[in-house]
Structures are given as C-alpha cells and as structure tokens.
Motif scaffolding. Structure first.
Motif, PDB file in Angstrom:
ATOM      1  N   VAL A 288     -92.129  59.430  19.217  1.00 22.54           N
ATOM      2  CA  VAL A 288     -90.877  59.121  19.917  1.00 22.54           C
ATOM      3  C   VAL A 288     -91.097  57.996  20.936  1.00 22.54           C
ATOM      4  CG1 VAL A 288     -89.122  60.022  21.501  1.00 22.54           C
ATOM      5  CG2 VAL A 288     -89.900  61.413  19.573  1.00 22.54           C
ATOM      6  N   GLY A 289     -92.217  58.042  21.630  1.00 20.96           N
ATOM      7  CA  GLY A 289     -92.533  56.982  22.601  1.00 20.96           C
ATOM      8  C   GLY A 289     -92.713  55.629  21.935  1.00 20.96           C
ATOM      9  N   MET A 290     -93.313  55.605  20.736  1.00 24.64           N
ATOM     10  CA  MET A 290     -93.480  54.349  20.005  1.00 24.64           C
ATOM     11  C   MET A 290     -92.126  53.721  19.687  1.00 24.64           C
ATOM     12  SD  MET A 290     -96.456  55.687  17.416  1.00 24.64           S
ATOM     13  CE  MET A 290     -96.145  54.459  16.154  1.00 24.64           C
ATOM     14  N   GLY A 291     -91.197  54.544  19.200  1.00 18.95           N
ATOM     15  CA  GLY A 291     -89.872  54.030  18.878  1.00 18.95           C
ATOM     16  C   GLY A 291     -89.154  53.498  20.105  1.00 18.95           C
ATOM     17  N   ALA A 292     -89.264  54.232  21.217  1.00 21.99           N
ATOM     18  CA  ALA A 292     -88.610  53.797  22.455  1.00 21.99           C
ATOM     19  C   ALA A 292     -89.185  52.469  22.949  1.00 21.99           C
ATOM     20  CB  ALA A 292     -88.770  54.875  23.530  1.00 21.99           C
ATOM     21  N   LEU A 293     -90.510  52.322  22.830  1.00 20.06           N
ATOM     22  CA  LEU A 293     -91.153  51.084  23.270  1.00 20.06           C
ATOM     23  C   LEU A 293     -90.685  49.890  22.455  1.00 20.06           C
ATOM     24  CD1 LEU A 293     -93.313  49.914  25.219  1.00 20.06           C
ATOM     25  CD2 LEU A 293     -94.992  50.277  23.406  1.00 20.06           C
ATOM     26  N   ILE A 294     -90.581  50.076  21.143  1.00 20.86           N
ATOM     27  CA  ILE A 294     -90.104  48.999  20.268  1.00 20.86           C
ATOM     28  C   ILE A 294     -88.694  48.571  20.682  1.00 20.86           C
ATOM     29  CG2 ILE A 294     -89.352  48.483  17.907  1.00 20.86           C
ATOM     30  CD1 ILE A 294     -92.331  48.309  18.263  1.00 20.86           C
ATOM     31  N   LEU A 295     -87.820  49.541  20.891  1.00 17.88           N
ATOM     32  CA  LEU A 295     -86.425  49.236  21.232  1.00 17.88           C
ATOM     33  C   LEU A 295     -86.301  48.557  22.593  1.00 17.88           C
ATOM     34  CD1 LEU A 295     -84.719  52.525  19.981  1.00 17.88           C
ATOM     35  CD2 LEU A 295     -84.596  50.260  18.915  1.00 17.88           C
ATOM     36  N   LEU A 296     -87.211  48.872  23.509  1.00 16.87           N
ATOM     37  CA  LEU A 296     -87.128  48.312  24.857  1.00 16.87           C
ATOM     38  C   LEU A 296     -87.786  46.937  24.973  1.00 16.87           C
ATOM     39  CD1 LEU A 296     -87.922  51.515  26.980  1.00 16.87           C
ATOM     40  CD2 LEU A 296     -85.712  50.332  26.807  1.00 16.87           C
ATOM     41  N   VAL A 297     -88.862  46.703  24.199  1.00 21.85           N
ATOM     42  CA  VAL A 297     -89.680  45.511  24.409  1.00 21.85           C
ATOM     43  C   VAL A 297     -89.309  44.342  23.499  1.00 21.85           C
ATOM     44  CG1 VAL A 297     -92.035  44.598  24.321  1.00 21.85           C
ATOM     45  CG2 VAL A 297     -91.602  46.854  25.307  1.00 21.85           C
ATOM     46  N   LEU A 298     -88.968  44.609  22.232  1.00 21.77           N
ATOM     47  CA  LEU A 298     -88.707  43.497  21.317  1.00 21.77           C
ATOM     48  C   LEU A 298     -87.591  42.560  21.781  1.00 21.77           C
ATOM     49  CD1 LEU A 298     -89.214  44.881  17.691  1.00 21.77           C
ATOM     50  CD2 LEU A 298     -90.684  43.361  19.005  1.00 21.77           C
ATOM     51  N   PRO A 299     -86.537  43.056  22.454  1.00 25.50           N
ATOM     52  CA  PRO A 299     -85.540  42.093  22.967  1.00 25.50           C
ATOM     53  C   PRO A 299     -86.130  41.063  23.926  1.00 25.50           C
ATOM     54  CG  PRO A 299     -84.612  44.295  22.950  1.00 25.50           C
ATOM     55  CD  PRO A 299     -86.073  44.449  22.606  1.00 25.50           C
ATOM     56  N   LEU A 300     -87.245  41.413  24.602  1.00 25.63           N
ATOM     57  CA  LEU A 300     -87.890  40.477  25.533  1.00 25.63           C
ATOM     58  C   LEU A 300     -88.573  39.323  24.804  1.00 25.63           C
ATOM     59  CD1 LEU A 300     -89.551  43.031  28.002  1.00 25.63           C
ATOM     60  CD2 LEU A 300     -87.380  41.818  28.286  1.00 25.63           C
ATOM     61  N   ALA A 301     -88.824  39.506  23.481  1.00 26.27           N
ATOM     62  CA  ALA A 301     -89.519  38.462  22.711  1.00 26.27           C
ATOM     63  C   ALA A 301     -88.574  37.401  22.170  1.00 26.27           C
ATOM     64  CB  ALA A 301     -90.282  39.111  21.551  1.00 26.27           C
ATOM     65  N   ARG A 302     -87.284  37.604  22.335  1.00 25.54           N
ATOM     66  CA  ARG A 302     -86.313  36.621  21.834  1.00 25.54           C
ATOM     67  C   ARG A 302     -86.231  35.419  22.775  1.00 25.54           C
ATOM     68  NH1 ARG A 302     -83.166  38.707  17.755  1.00 25.54           N
ATOM     69  NH2 ARG A 302     -83.150  40.982  17.528  1.00 25.54           N
ATOM     70  N   GLU A 303     -86.087  34.236  22.181  1.00 16.37           N
ATOM     71  CA  GLU A 303     -85.872  32.994  22.940  1.00 16.37           C
ATOM     72  C   GLU A 303     -86.929  32.786  24.025  1.00 16.37           C
ATOM     73  OE1 GLU A 303     -83.671  30.977  21.819  1.00 16.37           O
ATOM     74  OE2 GLU A 303     -82.809  32.437  20.411  1.00 16.37           O
ATOM     75  N   VAL A 304     -88.195  33.020  23.653  1.00 18.20           N
ATOM     76  CA  VAL A 304     -89.287  32.820  24.613  1.00 18.20           C
ATOM     77  C   VAL A 304     -89.606  31.334  24.742  1.00 18.20           C
ATOM     78  CG1 VAL A 304     -91.760  33.175  24.974  1.00 18.20           C
ATOM     79  CG2 VAL A 304     -90.315  35.093  24.299  1.00 18.20           C
ATOM     80  N   HIS A 305     -89.822  30.886  25.963  1.00 15.94           N
ATOM     81  CA  HIS A 305     -90.209  29.492  26.226  1.00 15.94           C
ATOM     82  C   HIS A 305     -91.490  29.492  27.050  1.00 15.94           C
ATOM     83  CE1 HIS A 305     -86.343  27.993  24.732  1.00 15.94           C
ATOM     84  NE2 HIS A 305     -85.754  28.949  25.459  1.00 15.94           N
ATOM     85  N   VAL A 306     -92.516  28.826  26.535  1.00 15.89           N
ATOM     86  CA  VAL A 306     -93.790  28.739  27.256  1.00 15.89           C
ATOM     87  C   VAL A 306     -94.160  27.277  27.445  1.00 15.89           C
ATOM     88  CG1 VAL A 306     -94.612  30.944  26.366  1.00 15.89           C
ATOM     89  CG2 VAL A 306     -95.145  28.850  25.122  1.00 15.89           C
ATOM     90  N   GLY A 307     -94.909  27.007  28.508  1.00 22.00           N
ATOM     91  CA  GLY A 307     -95.334  25.645  28.801  1.00 22.00           C
ATOM     92  C   GLY A 307     -96.558  25.243  28.012  1.00 22.00           C
ATOM     93  N   ALA A 308     -96.925  23.995  28.135  1.00 18.77           N
ATOM     94  CA  ALA A 308     -98.097  23.479  27.409  1.00 18.77           C
ATOM     95  C   ALA A 308     -99.387  24.097  27.924  1.00 18.77           C
ATOM     96  CB  ALA A 308     -98.154  21.956  27.533  1.00 18.77           C
ATOM     97  N   ASN A 309     -99.389  24.513  29.191  1.00 17.04           N
ATOM     98  CA  ASN A 309    -100.594  25.066  29.803  1.00 17.04           C
ATOM     99  C   ASN A 309    -100.515  26.588  29.914  1.00 17.04           C
ATOM    100  OD1 ASN A 309    -101.751  22.470  30.272  1.00 17.04           O
ATOM    101  ND2 ASN A 309    -100.387  22.225  32.045  1.00 17.04           N
ATOM    102  N   VAL A 310     -99.980  27.229  28.897  1.00 19.12           N
ATOM    103  CA  VAL A 310     -99.850  28.685  28.926  1.00 19.12           C
ATOM    104  C   VAL A 310    -101.228  29.339  28.988  1.00 19.12           C
ATOM    105  CG1 VAL A 310     -99.809  28.843  26.392  1.00 19.12           C
ATOM    106  CG2 VAL A 310     -98.805  30.685  27.779  1.00 19.12           C
ATOM    107  N   ASN A 311    -101.350  30.394  29.787  1.00 17.23           N
ATOM    108  CA  ASN A 311    -102.607  31.124  29.916  1.00 17.23           C
ATOM    109  C   ASN A 311    -102.297  32.602  30.151  1.00 17.23           C
ATOM    110  OD1 ASN A 311    -102.126  31.487  32.807  1.00 17.23           O
ATOM    111  ND2 ASN A 311    -102.733  29.334  33.021  1.00 17.23           N
ATOM    112  N   TRP A 312    -103.338  33.370  30.464  1.00 15.89           N
ATOM    113  CA  TRP A 312    -103.175  34.813  30.629  1.00 15.89           C
ATOM    114  C   TRP A 312    -102.272  35.162  31.813  1.00 15.89           C
ATOM    115  CZ3 TRP A 312    -105.241  39.044  27.869  1.00 15.89           C
ATOM    116  CH2 TRP A 312    -106.010  38.692  26.749  1.00 15.89           C
TER     117      TRP A 312
END
Length: 421
Positions: A288-312
């Motif tokens: 159940v926790g796995m499903g909840a995590l997927i539903l909560l986190v994947l929307p954060l991966a949409r339209e991601v913008h990173v710079g040329a100097n992306v790091n940790w």
C-alpha cells in the motif's frame, strides 16, 4: 567456524551476482549510446538474462544436489568470470547478449545452490528467515555498488566511449576471487539428498508435485508479480533519470543506486520489524505504501528543468524520492521466499528454489519488456504508473498465500499428533 565461512561465501557470491545482474539497467542505457540501438532492442538484454535463468533452473534444480551445491557455485562463477573477460576483448552488442546469457545460466546455478544451502545451515524457521533476509540485504548492497562501479568507468564527457567495458576486468577478478573463497569452505550436503538419486525425469516430477500444491502456486504468483514490479524500476530507473529528469548518464546511474541502498536498508529494518509484527501485515503495509508513493511522487517528475551544471545538491526532488520505493519493496521477496521454503521439507528446497528462479525470471523479463514498450510509446512517467496494476494484484495473492500457510501450519501439529498415536 566452517559454518560461518560458508555463510560468508554465500553472501559474497550473492553480492557478485548482484553487481552483474543489476548492471542490466546501466548496460541498457550505455548500449543505447554506444551501439546506437533503440529501447525495445536494448530491453532484449533482460530476455537474454532471464530466459536462460528460467531454462537452467528447470533443468538442474531438483538434481543439483547430485552435483553438489558448493561445486555448482564454483562452476557458475567460472562461467560468468570467463564471459566478463570477453567483454573488453570483443566489445559489441552481441558480446553483451552473450554475457547476459552466461549471467543467466550462472545465476540459476548459484541461486538454487545458495537458497538450498541456507536450509542446510539453519535449524528452524526463525534462523532461516534471518539468514535469508541477511543474504538478500547484502545482495542489495551489491546492487548499490554496481551503479557506482560502472559509473566510475564511464566517460562523463562522452558517454558513448567504450571505455566502460574495462569494468569487466574488475568483475572477472571478483568472480575468480570468490571461487578461491569457496575452494576452502566446506558444506555438509547429506540432508539435501533425501536418500534418493535425482534424474531429469524425477526432477520434473518433483516440480510438478510442488506445483499441485495450492501454497506453492499462490506463492509463485506472488513472487512473479513482485519481480515484475521490481525489475520495472531497477532496470529502467537510470534511463528514467536520464530522459525524464534530464540528468547526465553517469549521474543517472549513480542516482539510481539510491534504490539499491534504500532496499538494503529496508531489509535490515524489516528483520527487526518482523520480531514485533506478522509478516502478512508488514507486507500489506509495504505494498500500500508503494502505491501511495508512486501517486504522490510521479507528478513531481513532470516538466522538470535542470541546469547545465546539475549535481547532487540541485537535482530534481523526484530523483531522490522515486528510489525510496526500495524501502517498501525490500521485505517482500525474501519474506515470501523464506515462508514458502521453511514450510517444505529440506529435500524439496532445490526443486522449490528452481521454481522460484523460473517464475522470478519470467516476471523480470515481462516487467522490463512492458516498461520498455510503455516507456517508448507513452513516456517514462506512464511506464512507472503502470506498476500500480501488479501492486494491486500482489495484495490479492498475499491474502491467499497467508491463508495457505496457515493451513499448512495447522496441518503439521495434527500430523504429528497422528504419528504419535
């Protein structure tokens, strides 16, 4: 002392194969760049790995005791160590396919031998569960090391540079070093024979008889679905990081190692939680926790913008959160394996482990292939959303698996009572 040396040998074997098996996600990403192939073709590496696992497990599982578990482990390491040496000598996608074929054959031998040896090194269900969880936890540490080891050989400025093939010299050395460790170890395998010799026909009959047990086929369906989920993430997370989160190749592989680290930690924590709660409750909470995590986190991966100097320090938050699914996935596979194996007599462990490996391999291949097709057609976010389907099915199979284990547990005291009358 001999017992502990053998346990160390089992753990070392599992860590070596963890690095090799779970390099498939990294190798898929690198093959796309180095050989210029597409995702569906690259995903065939999973098939080259998993199909030999299934076939080899079917052919050798039940009569492996005749060869000897320790000899089988040494043979498996010799095969895969030799295949690793071919990679830098004859670099190419066909060589890569051959390597994963050898990894599949070797892992089938090694896993059946390792899991069957656990039953010989432990005397009760509690010990069996703890040792299984420990070895599976160390397996995940090997997975964690895999990403960093491979990324150390990747040319950050030119990901297509074939310099990454040199990592296989290190892996070959690890294989032959582990053979040396096994050479000096001893294992009493007399309890595994059950007093009978095993032919191929007898091996097939052993597996057939196991498949007729409700407990076994419900368990195998649970294992199949779990591996389908796990391989979807572990194989395609580096590519997801690279194409969806826009991270560089080497960093994509390194960030994916968080999944392995989270899984290793989850298995260590699960070993303690199982002292205080039932395995069935723990696994249901995890799914159940796995499903909840997927539903909560994947929307954060949409339209991601990173710079040329992306790091940790400035990577997208989704790159850190998605791998945390490993914390929740962690206990499922070792716990259901331990519950199933400890419910069977020791002479049946090799045949049962063979079935585990077969269905795990089929689940891994199907999971990777489905993810590749959905990833290529609809994008990585939809590919990971698809994992919610097998998660729901796992909840159903766990219910029936618990019911069957309760029946077996109730039948054993009754049978003992009858035998004493």
């Amino acid at each position: 002392m001999c017992r502990y040396r053998m346990i160390v040998a089992l753990a070392t074997i599992y860590m070596v194969f963890a690095i090799l098996l779970n390099s498939v996600g990294t190798v898929i990403l690198q093959s796309i760049h180095t050989f210029g192939i597409d995702k569906p073709q690259a995903s065939l590496l999973e098939l080259f790995k998993d199909l030999p696992i299934a076939i080899t497990s079917f052919l050798v599982a039940s009569f492996l005791p005749k060869l000897g578990y320790r000899r089988a482990m040494m043979l498996s390491l010799c095969i895969v160590g030799s295949a690793c040496m071919l990679m830098p000598l004859f670099p190419g996608f066909h060589t890569t396919e051959l390597l994963f074929t050898c990894i599949g054959v070797s892992f089938a031998l090694a896993k059946v031998a390792v899991y069957s040896s656990i039953g010989l090194l432990t005397s009760n269900k509690a010990e069996h569960g703890r040792l299984t969880n420990t070895i599976e936890g160390l397996f995940m540490l090997g997975v964690l090391a895999s990403g960093w080891l491979f990324s150390a050989f990747i040319d950050h400025a030119d990901p297509a540079n074939p310099s990454w093939f040199n990592v296989y010299w290190v892996l070959a050395a690890m294989c032959f070093g582990t053979i040396a460790l096994l050479w000096g170890a001893t294992l009493d395998e007399s309890a595994a024979h059950g007093g009978t010799a095993h032919s191929l026909g007898q091996a097939m009959r052993d597996m057939y008889r196991l498949l007729m047990r409700t407990l076994v086929y419900v368990f195998l369906l649970s294992a199949f679905l779990y591996v389908l989920i796990e391989q979807s993430f572990s194989t395609w997370l580096p590519t997801f990081n690279n194409e969806i989160l826009k991270l560089p190749n080497a960093m994509s592989i390194q960030m994916a190692s968080i999944l392995a680290g989270a899984t290793a930690l989850g298995r260590i924590v699960a070993g303690q939680l199982l002292r205080r709660m039932s395995w069935h409750l723990l696994l249901n909470l995890c799914v159940v926790g796995m499903g909840a995590l997927i539903l909560l986190v994947l929307p954060l991966a949409r339209e991601v913008h990173v710079g040329a100097n992306v790091n940790w320090f400035n990577a997208p938050i989704a790159a850190y959160l998605i791998p945390l699914i490993g914390l929740l996935m962690a206990p499922i596979y070792p716990v259901i394996n331990s519950v199933a194996l400890s419910s069977l007599p020791k002479p049946s462990h090799a045949a049962m482990t063979g079935l585990i490996v077969i269905f795990s391999a089929l689940g891994g291949t199907l999971g990777s292939r489905i993810t590749a097709i959905v990833f290529s057609s609809f994008g990585g976010i939809h590919a990971f959303y698809f994992s919610l389907v097998p998660m729901c099915l796992v909840l159903v199979t766990l219910f029936y698996f618990k019911r069957e284990t309760d029946r077996v547990g109730a039948a054993e005291p009754a049978a003992m009572g009858l035998s004493t009358k």
